[in-house]
Design an enzyme around this catalytic site. Sequence first.
Site, PDB file in Angstrom:
ATOM      1  N   ARG A   1      11.886  -0.648  10.303  1.00 27.54           N
ATOM      2  CA  ARG A   1      10.853  -0.421  11.305  1.00 27.54           C
ATOM      3  C   ARG A   1      10.977  -1.420  12.444  1.00 27.54           C
ATOM      4  O   ARG A   1      11.239  -2.603  12.214  1.00 27.54           O
ATOM      5  CB  ARG A   1       9.468  -0.562  10.651  1.00 27.54           C
ATOM      6  CG  ARG A   1       9.080   0.662   9.869  1.00 27.54           C
ATOM      7  CD  ARG A   1       7.839   0.457   9.075  1.00 27.54           C
ATOM      8  NE  ARG A   1       6.732  -0.136   9.818  1.00 27.54           N
ATOM      9  CZ  ARG A   1       5.502  -0.245   9.346  1.00 27.54           C
ATOM     10  NH1 ARG A   1       5.227   0.225   8.128  1.00 27.54           N
ATOM     11  NH2 ARG A   1       4.554  -0.790  10.053  1.00 27.54           N
TER      12      ARG A   1
ATOM     13  N   LYS B   1       0.832  -1.222   0.000  1.00 31.60           N
ATOM     14  CA  LYS B   1       0.000   0.000   0.000  1.00 31.60           C
ATOM     15  C   LYS B   1       0.857   1.260   0.000  1.00 31.60           C
ATOM     16  O   LYS B   1       0.599   2.191  -0.743  1.00 31.60           O
ATOM     17  CB  LYS B   1      -0.883   0.072   1.259  1.00 31.60           C
ATOM     18  CG  LYS B   1      -1.944  -0.965   1.386  1.00 31.60           C
ATOM     19  CD  LYS B   1      -2.837  -0.667   2.593  1.00 31.60           C
ATOM     20  CE  LYS B   1      -2.090  -0.562   3.916  1.00 31.60           C
ATOM     21  NZ  LYS B   1      -1.509  -1.782   4.432  1.00 31.60           N
TER      22      LYS B   1
ATOM     23  N   ARG C   1      12.158  -5.495   4.413  1.00 29.15           N
ATOM     24  CA  ARG C   1      12.035  -4.112   3.928  1.00 29.15           C
ATOM     25  C   ARG C   1      12.785  -3.097   4.790  1.00 29.15           C
ATOM     26  O   ARG C   1      12.974  -3.277   5.984  1.00 29.15           O
ATOM     27  CB  ARG C   1      10.576  -3.728   3.708  1.00 29.15           C
ATOM     28  CG  ARG C   1       9.747  -3.597   4.934  1.00 29.15           C
ATOM     29  CD  ARG C   1       8.309  -3.285   4.538  1.00 29.15           C
ATOM     30  NE  ARG C   1       7.497  -3.082   5.710  1.00 29.15           N
ATOM     31  CZ  ARG C   1       6.213  -2.816   5.682  1.00 29.15           C
ATOM     32  NH1 ARG C   1       5.580  -2.734   4.528  1.00 29.15           N
ATOM     33  NH2 ARG C   1       5.537  -2.640   6.792  1.00 29.15           N
TER      34      ARG C   1
ATOM     35  N   ARG D   1      -0.011  -8.444  13.459  1.00 26.31           N
ATOM     36  CA  ARG D   1      -0.604  -7.408  12.588  1.00 26.31           C
ATOM     37  C   ARG D   1      -1.530  -8.044  11.551  1.00 26.31           C
ATOM     38  O   ARG D   1      -2.584  -7.498  11.206  1.00 26.31           O
ATOM     39  CB  ARG D   1       0.506  -6.596  11.906  1.00 26.31           C
ATOM     40  CG  ARG D   1       1.162  -5.613  12.883  1.00 26.31           C
ATOM     41  CD  ARG D   1       2.550  -5.180  12.465  1.00 26.31           C
ATOM     42  NE  ARG D   1       2.595  -4.416  11.248  1.00 26.31           N
ATOM     43  CZ  ARG D   1       3.702  -4.259  10.506  1.00 26.31           C
ATOM     44  NH1 ARG D   1       4.840  -4.827  10.871  1.00 26.31           N
ATOM     45  NH2 ARG D   1       3.679  -3.531   9.435  1.00 26.31           N
TER      46      ARG D   1
ATOM     47  N   ARG E   1      -9.009   1.343   9.612  1.00 27.61           N
ATOM     48  CA  ARG E   1      -8.529   0.011   9.975  1.00 27.61           C
ATOM     49  C   ARG E   1      -9.579  -0.784  10.756  1.00 27.61           C
ATOM     50  O   ARG E   1      -9.374  -1.966  11.018  1.00 27.61           O
ATOM     51  CB  ARG E   1      -7.343   0.135  10.927  1.00 27.61           C
ATOM     52  CG  ARG E   1      -5.943   0.327  10.425  1.00 27.61           C
ATOM     53  CD  ARG E   1      -5.235  -0.819   9.818  1.00 27.61           C
ATOM     54  NE  ARG E   1      -3.882  -1.055  10.239  1.00 27.61           N
ATOM     55  CZ  ARG E   1      -2.810  -0.387   9.845  1.00 27.61           C
ATOM     56  NH1 ARG E   1      -2.908   0.651   9.059  1.00 27.61           N
ATOM     57  NH2 ARG E   1      -1.611  -0.751  10.244  1.00 27.61           N
TER      58      ARG E   1
HETATM   59  P1  AMP Z   1       1.299   0.793   9.146  1.00 27.34           P
HETATM   60  O1  AMP Z   1       2.488   1.635   8.809  1.00 27.34           O
HETATM   61  O2  AMP Z   1       0.064   1.230   8.411  1.00 27.34           O
HETATM   62  O3  AMP Z   1       1.569  -0.680   9.015  1.00 27.34           O
HETATM   63  O4  AMP Z   1       0.992   1.071  10.699  1.00 27.34           O
HETATM   64  C1  AMP Z   1       1.922   0.763  11.709  1.00 27.34           C
HETATM   65  C2  AMP Z   1       1.243   0.657  13.066  1.00 27.34           C
HETATM   66  O5  AMP Z   1       0.634   1.916  13.397  1.00 27.34           O
HETATM   67  C3  AMP Z   1       0.107  -0.354  13.130  1.00 27.34           C
HETATM   68  O6  AMP Z   1       0.560  -1.673  13.412  1.00 27.34           O
HETATM   69  C4  AMP Z   1      -0.743   0.217  14.280  1.00 27.34           C
HETATM   70  O7  AMP Z   1      -0.158  -0.060  15.541  1.00 27.34           O
HETATM   71  C5  AMP Z   1      -0.628   1.715  14.033  1.00 27.34           C
HETATM   72  N1  AMP Z   1      -1.694   2.221  13.129  1.00 27.34           N
HETATM   73  C6  AMP Z   1      -1.527   2.769  11.886  1.00 27.34           C
HETATM   74  N2  AMP Z   1      -2.691   3.149  11.337  1.00 27.34           N
HETATM   75  C7  AMP Z   1      -3.644   2.819  12.255  1.00 27.34           C
HETATM   76  C8  AMP Z   1      -5.065   2.948  12.283  1.00 27.34           C
HETATM   77  N3  AMP Z   1      -5.759   3.472  11.250  1.00 27.34           N
HETATM   78  N4  AMP Z   1      -5.712   2.509  13.402  1.00 27.34           N
HETATM   79  C9  AMP Z   1      -5.062   1.983  14.444  1.00 27.34           C
HETATM   80  N5  AMP Z   1      -3.716   1.813  14.475  1.00 27.34           N
HETATM   81  C10 AMP Z   1      -3.007   2.236  13.397  1.00 27.34           C
END
Ligand code: AMP
Length: 218
Positions: free
Chosen positions: A164, A16, A130, A175, A91
């Site tokens: 990360r 994404k 990554r 996740r 989410r």
């Molecule tokens: P991502 O970079 O989108 O994989 O997000 C990394 C982490 O940020 C996730 O595993 C969640 O802990 C938190 N996070 C990101 N976006 C959301 C969201 N819309 N709702 C809740 N937690 C989020």
Amino acid sequence: MKGVHIILMGPPGGGKGTQAKILQDRYNIAQLSTGDMLRAAVKSKTAVGLEAQTIMETGRLVSDDLVMRMISERMKWEDCSKGFILDGFPRTIVQAEMLENLLAEQQRILDKVIEVRVPDDMLVQRIAGRFSCAQCGAGYHDVFQRPRVEGVCDFCGSTRFTRRADDNEKTVRSRLQDYHAQTAPILPYYASKGLLRIIDGSLSIEDVTEQIEKTMAV
Ligand code: AMP
């Protein structure tokens, strides 16, 4: 308000972020990644960052309220005047409902919800390899997308890279569980509104972009 408003949905590691950055440049609209915003908040130790840090490290979702506060502020920025691509948000069903109200308040119309679909077993391998440029954030992968010159960012020339904290196998599994339990159930809702488009995310970056562009054209 006119403009292009897209949601990119898909599992963690499904591409994404990479696709959102490509679309941002192509359509000249803002990429709003709640994950990027939260990581920036953690790095600069803001109140939001301190609240989110521990939860993010374990791979769980931060609270809907916190995410909504953050995203609604972000949508007021000037770069959102022509629209945006939402990446990693909504989410949960609650977030999807709150988003609908927010869009209505701002007189924005959701154009499409694009699901980048990737089988689970591919995701762990993709995520584990990554990394990104510490300066401009460009994404790379140990196997699939190395910098053209080893150790140098293709875009800004920086030689510093980061990985990360939550990109390890154990966290990825939790996740993924959250994705299937809490995020995937949003998809039928957008399908019922005729907004959902499904893309095969197991293909190369270029092929996935091509599919998304075809979808955008119709
Ligand atoms: P991502 O970079 O989108 O994989 O997000 C990394 C982490 O940020 C996730 O595993 C969640 O802990 C938190 N996070 C990101 N976006 C959301 C969201 N819309 N709702 C809740 N937690 C989020």
